[in-house]
Write an enzyme that holds these catalytic residues in place. Structure first.
Site, short mmCIF file in Angstrom:
data_model
loop_
_atom_site.label_atom_id
_atom_site.label_comp_id
_atom_site.label_asym_id
_atom_site.label_seq_id
_atom_site.Cartn_x
_atom_site.Cartn_y
_atom_site.Cartn_z
CG MET A 159 -2.07 -1.01 1.08
SD MET A 159 -3.28 -0.52 -0.16
CE MET A 159 -4.09 0.79 0.74
NE ARG A 161 5.75 7.00 -4.56
CZ ARG A 161 6.79 6.34 -4.02
NH1 ARG A 161 7.02 6.46 -2.73
NH2 ARG A 161 7.57 5.58 -4.74
CB ILE A 162 1.91 2.08 -7.30
CG1 ILE A 162 2.99 2.96 -7.94
CG2 ILE A 162 1.14 1.31 -8.37
CD1 ILE A 162 4.10 2.18 -8.62
NE ARG A 242 11.67 -3.51 -9.62
CZ ARG A 242 11.14 -2.40 -10.14
NH1 ARG A 242 9.98 -2.50 -10.80
NH2 ARG A 242 11.74 -1.24 -10.04
CD GLU A 271 11.17 -7.62 -16.67
OE1 GLU A 271 11.57 -6.46 -16.79
OE2 GLU A 271 10.14 -7.93 -16.06
CG HIS A 294 9.45 -3.70 -16.63
ND1 HIS A 294 10.45 -4.30 -15.89
CD2 HIS A 294 8.94 -2.72 -15.84
CE1 HIS A 294 10.54 -3.71 -14.70
NE2 HIS A 294 9.64 -2.75 -14.66
#
Length: 340
Positions: A159, A161-162, A242, A271, A294
């Site tokens: 929880m 900013r995004i 991620r 990745e 991504h």
């Protein structure tokens, strides 16, 4: 304050906009934008290639290149390293401090872009947009019934900013929001109707599970085979954070076995670990997987914001000043050191 003008700044990221370029130039910087091959990112460059680009450079605006003690030791003139993004698992922050340099991230610049992307993936999965188009291309125009996001239960893991941006957007869908976080904000939960729960409860009750946690040792493979076993067979997993948060092989098996209904993936283990490439290819081949390369943070608006933040951090360091505290991840300069 640096006495050397012009100060040389290297940008090794694509899509560096004119306004951010002008900002650097107006503040006495000579800017070089690296010319990378098609499909190549700065994370693909070897240390030797980076050194060739960075020799004689004072500030560096970087994407996914590895910032190592070996690299920094060979760049005595480099003062500022500004990531155009917020993750910094590829930055050796201890090496940055030891070298007396400053490393920053572009906090807040791409929050809206990634939050939008997570919602877009939820809608695409529920309404079977990718699957429907593929069927139509093959001449099958039969209607594939989907499901609504409206009124569903969405589990938000992380929880920051995004994650909070996703919660605000979900209010427009009258969604029920469950959250799993190590830092519950009770005032925020009351304002937005968020119910904090443990991870097992979130997985068991959610129709959509969306990941917005950092990749740390304790969060690696947070979503594994056991986690998929706790989820509803009708549930969707969204990962715009991620790749290492999810065991991609376990995800592939869960999708093939029908343990969950689908996945929206902007990040992959392959990745950073090429041994998972075959797993990624198998995930991409599934009709119930929506995937992007991504690119969740890559909007015109988001990149303009992060470009400018990175440019402002570079100029602040080269002027002998301190960038915003929220952006600084390592500062090895005497009185400004974050270790004090």
């Amino acid at each position: 304050m640096s006495e050397q003008f012009p100060r040389k700044v290297l940008v090794t990221q694509r899509f560096f906009d004119a306004a951010s370029l002008s900002y650097l130039q107006e503040h006495g910087c000579e800017v070089q934008i690296a010319q990378l091959a098609d499909g190549q990112g700065d994370g693909d460059l070897s240390e030797e290639q980076l050194l060739e680009l960075l020799t004689g450079v004072d500030g560096w605006i970087v994407g996914h290149a590895w910032i190592t003690s070996s690299l920094l030791a060979k760049l005595p003139r480099l003062q500022a390293i500004a990531r155009r993004g917020v993750g910094y698992e590829r930055v050796d922050v201890n090496a940055v401090r030891a070298a007396g340099k400053v490393a920053t991230i572009a906090v807040g610049g791409n929050d809206a872009s990634v939050a939008d992307h997570a919602i877009a993936m939820m809608l695409a999965l529920g309404r079977r947009l990718g699957d429907s188009k593929a069927r139509m291309v093959n001449g099958d125009w039969a209607i594939a019934l989907g499901s609504e996001l409206y009124g569903k239960t969405v589990g938000v893991i992380g929880m920051g900013r995004i994650g909070r941006g996703v919660v605000r957007r979900l209010a427009g869908f009258d969604a029920k929001v469950l959250a799993y976080t190590t830092r519950p904000d009770w005032e925020y939960s009351l304002e937005y109707g968020v119910r904090y729960v443990d991870l097992d409860t979130l997985l068991a009750e959610s129709d959509y599970v969306t990941l917005h946690a950092p990749l740390l040792e304790e969060t690696r493979f947070l979503i594994n085979a056991a986690a998929f076993g706790r989820m509803k067979s009708s549930a969707f997993l969204i990962n715009t954070a991620r790749g290492g948060l999810v065991d991609d092989q376990a995800l592939l098996e869960a999708l093939l076995d029908g343990a969950i209904a689908g996945a929206g993936l902007d990040v992959f283990l392959s990745e950073t670990d090429p041994t998972y490439r075959a797993t990624t290819d198998a995930l991409l081949a599934l009709p119930n997987v929506v995937a992007t390369p991504h690119s969740g943070a890559s909007t015109h608006e988001g990149l303009q914001r992060t470009n400018l933040l990175a440019a402002q951090c570079v100029v602040a360091v080269l002027n002998g000043d301190t960038p915003p505290a929220s952006c600084v991840i390592a500062d090895g300069r005497g009185k400004f050191s974050t270790e004090e």
